[in-house]
Design an enzyme around this catalytic site. Structure first.
Site, PDB file in Angstrom:
ATOM      1  N   ARG A   1     -15.281 -76.336 -35.510  1.00 36.73           N
ATOM      2  CA  ARG A   1     -15.779 -75.844 -34.043  1.00 36.73           C
ATOM      3  C   ARG A   1     -14.755 -74.927 -33.365  1.00 36.73           C
ATOM      4  O   ARG A   1     -13.535 -75.384 -33.447  1.00 36.73           O
ATOM      5  CB  ARG A   1     -16.127 -76.992 -33.050  1.00 36.73           C
ATOM      6  CG  ARG A   1     -16.784 -76.830 -31.848  1.00 36.73           C
ATOM      7  CD  ARG A   1     -17.077 -77.944 -30.939  1.00 36.73           C
ATOM      8  NE  ARG A   1     -16.016 -78.035 -30.080  1.00 36.73           N
ATOM      9  CZ  ARG A   1     -16.106 -78.637 -28.748  1.00 36.73           C
ATOM     10  NH1 ARG A   1     -17.267 -79.302 -28.504  1.00 36.73           N
ATOM     11  NH2 ARG A   1     -15.077 -79.100 -27.810  1.00 36.73           N
TER      12      ARG A   1
ATOM     13  N   GLU B   1     -24.041 -74.758 -29.738  1.00 38.70           N
ATOM     14  CA  GLU B   1     -24.647 -76.169 -29.107  1.00 38.70           C
ATOM     15  C   GLU B   1     -24.811 -75.903 -27.831  1.00 38.70           C
ATOM     16  O   GLU B   1     -24.111 -75.181 -27.216  1.00 38.70           O
ATOM     17  CB  GLU B   1     -23.553 -77.110 -29.568  1.00 38.70           C
ATOM     18  CG  GLU B   1     -23.731 -78.421 -28.964  1.00 38.70           C
ATOM     19  CD  GLU B   1     -22.514 -79.395 -29.167  1.00 38.70           C
ATOM     20  OE1 GLU B   1     -21.483 -78.999 -29.864  1.00 38.70           O
ATOM     21  OE2 GLU B   1     -22.626 -80.275 -28.416  1.00 38.70           O
TER      22      GLU B   1
ATOM     23  N   ASP C   1     -19.609 -74.646 -28.917  1.00 40.90           N
ATOM     24  CA  ASP C   1     -20.571 -75.434 -27.789  1.00 40.90           C
ATOM     25  C   ASP C   1     -20.363 -74.656 -26.431  1.00 40.90           C
ATOM     26  O   ASP C   1     -19.329 -74.455 -25.955  1.00 40.90           O
ATOM     27  CB  ASP C   1     -19.747 -76.806 -27.838  1.00 40.90           C
ATOM     28  CG  ASP C   1     -20.450 -77.924 -26.831  1.00 40.90           C
ATOM     29  OD1 ASP C   1     -21.318 -77.322 -26.201  1.00 40.90           O
ATOM     30  OD2 ASP C   1     -20.005 -78.996 -26.829  1.00 40.90           O
TER      31      ASP C   1
ATOM     32  N   HIS D   1     -21.862 -75.828 -23.950  1.00 37.86           N
ATOM     33  CA  HIS D   1     -21.625 -77.030 -22.867  1.00 37.86           C
ATOM     34  C   HIS D   1     -22.664 -76.566 -21.751  1.00 37.86           C
ATOM     35  O   HIS D   1     -22.106 -76.775 -20.612  1.00 37.86           O
ATOM     36  CB  HIS D   1     -20.322 -77.000 -22.582  1.00 37.86           C
ATOM     37  CG  HIS D   1     -19.916 -78.545 -22.473  1.00 37.86           C
ATOM     38  ND1 HIS D   1     -19.708 -79.304 -21.143  1.00 37.86           N
ATOM     39  CD2 HIS D   1     -19.681 -79.550 -23.428  1.00 37.86           C
ATOM     40  CE1 HIS D   1     -19.492 -80.497 -21.574  1.00 37.86           C
ATOM     41  NE2 HIS D   1     -19.396 -80.659 -22.842  1.00 37.86           N
TER      42      HIS D   1
ATOM     43  N   TYR E   1     -13.821 -75.735 -20.656  1.00 43.96           N
ATOM     44  CA  TYR E   1     -14.148 -76.755 -21.393  1.00 43.96           C
ATOM     45  C   TYR E   1     -13.702 -76.778 -22.998  1.00 43.96           C
ATOM     46  O   TYR E   1     -13.788 -75.554 -23.391  1.00 43.96           O
ATOM     47  CB  TYR E   1     -15.706 -76.922 -21.511  1.00 43.96           C
ATOM     48  CG  TYR E   1     -16.391 -77.803 -22.496  1.00 43.96           C
ATOM     49  CD1 TYR E   1     -15.961 -79.493 -22.717  1.00 43.96           C
ATOM     50  CD2 TYR E   1     -16.819 -77.067 -23.785  1.00 43.96           C
ATOM     51  CE1 TYR E   1     -16.335 -79.947 -23.686  1.00 43.96           C
ATOM     52  CE2 TYR E   1     -17.110 -78.022 -24.916  1.00 43.96           C
ATOM     53  CZ  TYR E   1     -16.939 -79.489 -24.798  1.00 43.96           C
ATOM     54  OH  TYR E   1     -17.254 -80.264 -25.771  1.00 43.96           O
TER      55      TYR E   1
ATOM     56  N   TRP F   1     -21.249 -78.458 -15.873  1.00 43.39           N
ATOM     57  CA  TRP F   1     -19.876 -78.651 -16.489  1.00 43.39           C
ATOM     58  C   TRP F   1     -20.002 -78.534 -18.209  1.00 43.39           C
ATOM     59  O   TRP F   1     -20.536 -78.708 -18.957  1.00 43.39           O
ATOM     60  CB  TRP F   1     -19.177 -79.757 -16.226  1.00 43.39           C
ATOM     61  CG  TRP F   1     -17.804 -79.715 -16.684  1.00 43.39           C
ATOM     62  CD1 TRP F   1     -16.658 -78.973 -16.640  1.00 43.39           C
ATOM     63  CD2 TRP F   1     -17.646 -80.555 -17.916  1.00 43.39           C
ATOM     64  NE1 TRP F   1     -15.557 -79.123 -17.494  1.00 43.39           N
ATOM     65  CE2 TRP F   1     -16.146 -80.287 -18.274  1.00 43.39           C
ATOM     66  CE3 TRP F   1     -18.083 -81.633 -18.539  1.00 43.39           C
ATOM     67  CZ2 TRP F   1     -15.529 -80.931 -19.358  1.00 43.39           C
ATOM     68  CZ3 TRP F   1     -17.602 -82.221 -19.763  1.00 43.39           C
ATOM     69  CH2 TRP F   1     -16.022 -81.766 -19.890  1.00 43.39           C
TER      70      TRP F   1
ATOM     71  N   GLU G   1     -19.919 -84.543 -36.076  1.00 48.54           N
ATOM     72  CA  GLU G   1     -18.628 -84.073 -35.177  1.00 48.54           C
ATOM     73  C   GLU G   1     -17.527 -85.428 -35.374  1.00 48.54           C
ATOM     74  O   GLU G   1     -17.952 -86.417 -35.531  1.00 48.54           O
ATOM     75  CB  GLU G   1     -18.990 -84.080 -33.845  1.00 48.54           C
ATOM     76  CG  GLU G   1     -17.885 -83.841 -32.921  1.00 48.54           C
ATOM     77  CD  GLU G   1     -18.346 -83.584 -31.361  1.00 48.54           C
ATOM     78  OE1 GLU G   1     -19.480 -84.197 -31.089  1.00 48.54           O
ATOM     79  OE2 GLU G   1     -17.756 -83.036 -30.583  1.00 48.54           O
TER      80      GLU G   1
ATOM     81  N   GLU H   1     -26.782 -84.094 -26.984  1.00 52.79           N
ATOM     82  CA  GLU H   1     -25.712 -85.093 -26.756  1.00 52.79           C
ATOM     83  C   GLU H   1     -26.073 -85.948 -25.566  1.00 52.79           C
ATOM     84  O   GLU H   1     -25.441 -87.126 -25.430  1.00 52.79           O
ATOM     85  CB  GLU H   1     -24.224 -84.496 -26.829  1.00 52.79           C
ATOM     86  CG  GLU H   1     -23.826 -83.730 -25.508  1.00 52.79           C
ATOM     87  CD  GLU H   1     -22.577 -83.053 -25.943  1.00 52.79           C
ATOM     88  OE1 GLU H   1     -21.976 -82.629 -26.887  1.00 52.79           O
ATOM     89  OE2 GLU H   1     -21.860 -83.029 -24.713  1.00 52.79           O
TER      90      GLU H   1
ATOM     91  N   ARG I   1     -28.467 -83.811 -31.859  1.00 46.75           N
ATOM     92  CA  ARG I   1     -27.060 -83.875 -31.543  1.00 46.75           C
ATOM     93  C   ARG I   1     -26.665 -85.453 -30.938  1.00 46.75           C
ATOM     94  O   ARG I   1     -25.791 -85.473 -30.259  1.00 46.75           O
ATOM     95  CB  ARG I   1     -26.717 -82.930 -30.350  1.00 46.75           C
ATOM     96  CG  ARG I   1     -26.034 -81.421 -31.108  1.00 46.75           C
ATOM     97  CD  ARG I   1     -24.746 -81.787 -31.736  1.00 46.75           C
ATOM     98  NE  ARG I   1     -23.607 -81.781 -31.080  1.00 46.75           N
ATOM     99  CZ  ARG I   1     -22.557 -82.474 -31.074  1.00 46.75           C
ATOM    100  NH1 ARG I   1     -22.650 -83.304 -32.379  1.00 46.75           N
ATOM    101  NH2 ARG I   1     -21.820 -82.609 -30.386  1.00 46.75           N
TER     102      ARG I   1
END
Ligand code: GCO
Ligand code: MG
Length: 409
Positions: free
Chosen positions: A147, A243, A217, A219, A159, A409, A346, A269, A290
């Site tokens: 990643r 992601e 990602d 995020h 992040y 975030w 992951e 996630e 995820r």
């Protein structure tokens, strides 16, 4: 075999973990991860005040029935706190069942479908040269999929980039729940990020060639149209996945992204139920699921979710940052080994302090993770070590745009 006791252990070897231990009347123990990063004590209370009293005396072998009893029986169903608590009970009962069978959990899930689970590691850098060094270091550690996250010119902490003040050689372990009385505020600028990111992947592909699987990602920070544009601009770099491009609760947003780009998409996630996925799976709007065993209701629920995903040819990419405890990670690895539609796992290795508290047996070799053949999950909790690391409040950061507006975030 009845449940004799159940206790919640909160420990903080560098970061907070919430673990449920269930003990049967004949002395078999099982562990479940109930860690909800930054909201740990809510799950502890849910378990101690509302779940443990219901468990005492129950038949420990009735995993499905206990899952339904806790899920439907609460009336107030779903949500991260509830589902982390249900997950911990479920995982602990699977641990017990597999220990009683004298088998690693993956055997009860149908046995191994592969020799190991392809893992991706987290390379990051505040700038591109630092990132390239980090990719190299991960390749040296044996990772075969990486990643990629970087700083954005003009922004401070971003992040996914290992903090320079982490005090542990730049490892990413302590990201991101910082031990402060209030959340840290980070500044975010999506247009600057969208301009910068393709140049980062250009540099990584130029250095490491076309074959290395690369992930990224987002995020949850983009609008659907921004995410569509990013997906298109990254197509030349052939990502394994993009992601969490948009805030995950808006399933319909993925339709727009999907119409515009062939970059594979991963999401989930922050989901805690199969019901969060029905549009995404049914319309084939994503390529990877995820969720974590820890946050989505345990082994029982994750198995059902992955089986539904398999119907649509969608694969797994289970969440595995360090805020998933070694118990949650082990549970994921047993599923990874067993299900047919495994995609990738992951893997952010835990700190030595965490591994003092949680005695693991899973292993990472040649880029693949294996849960080991220890009966059960293959993880034990050392109470003495756990007591040495008392809970400390910690919060995930909060994002604000340059004008002060709160952002995802
Ligand atoms: C990931 C995640 C994590 C989350 C963390 C929040 O892809 O691993 O995005 O880094 O930020 O799990 O607690
Ligand atoms: Mg993520």
């Amino acid at each position: 075999m009845r449940i004799h006791s159940a206790e919640v252990v909160v420990t903080s070897p560098g970061r907070n973990f919430v673990t449920l231990r269930i003990t049967t009347d004949d002395g078999v123990t099982g562990l479940g991860d109930a860690t909800l990063n930054g909201r740990e004590m809510a799950v502890r209370s849910y378990l101690e005040d509302h779940v443990v009293p219901l468990l005492l005396g129950r038949d420990a072998s009735r995993i499905e029935d206990t899952w339904q009893y806790l899920y439907r029986g609460a009336y107030w169903r779903r949500g991260p706190v509830t589902m982390a608590a249900v997950a911990a009970v479920d995982t602990a009962l699977w641990d017990i069942k597999a220990k009683c069978a004298g088998m690693p959990l993956y055997q009860l899930l149908g046995g191994a479908s592969r020799t190991g689970a392809l893992a991706y590691g987290h390379a990051s850098g505040r700038d591109v040269p630092e990132l390239l060094d980090s990719v190299r270091a991960h390749l040296d550690q044996g990772f075969r999929a990486i990643r990629v996250q970087t700083g954005v010119p003009g922004l401070g902490t971003v992040y996914g980039v290992a903090a320079s003040d982490a005090g542990d050689g730049g490892r990413y372990d302590h990201e991101p729940a910082r031990r402060r009385p209030l959340p840290v505020v980070e500044t975010w600028d999506t247009p600057a990020y969208l301009r910068h990111l393709p140049t980062v992947f250009e540099a990584v592909r130029a250095e490491f060639g076309p074959e290395l699987p690369l992930l990224h990602d987002g995020h949850h920070r983009m609008t659907p149209i921004q995410a569509a544009r990013l997906g298109k601009s990254l197509e030349p770099y052939d990502l394994f996945w993009l992601e969490d491009a948009t805030p995950a609760e808006d399933q319909a947003a993925l339709r727009l992204i999907r119409q515009h780009t062939t970059t594979p998409l991963a999401i989930g996630e922050v989901f805690n139920s199969v019901h969060d996925y029905t549009t995404l799976l049914g319309e084939r709007l994503i390529d990877y699921v995820r969720s974590s065993v820890t946050h989505a209701g345990g082994v029982t629920a994750m198995r059902k979710l992955l089986d539904l995903a398999a119907v649509y040819g969608i694969r797994s990419g289970l969440h595995g940052p360090t805020d998933i405890s070694p118990v949650g990670m082990a549970a994921a690895l047993h599923l990874d080994l067993a299900v047919h539609n495994f995609g990738i796992q992951e893997y952010m290795p835990h700190t030595p302090a965490t591994l003092e508290v949680f005695r693991t047996s899973f292993r990472f070799e040649d880029g693949l993770l294996h849960p080991s053949d220890t009966p059960g999950l293959g993880v034990e909790l050392d109470d003495t070590a756990a007591r040495g690391f008392p809970y400390e409040p910690a919060y995930l950061p909060v994002s604000r745009l340059r004008d002060g507006t709160v952002h995802d975030w």
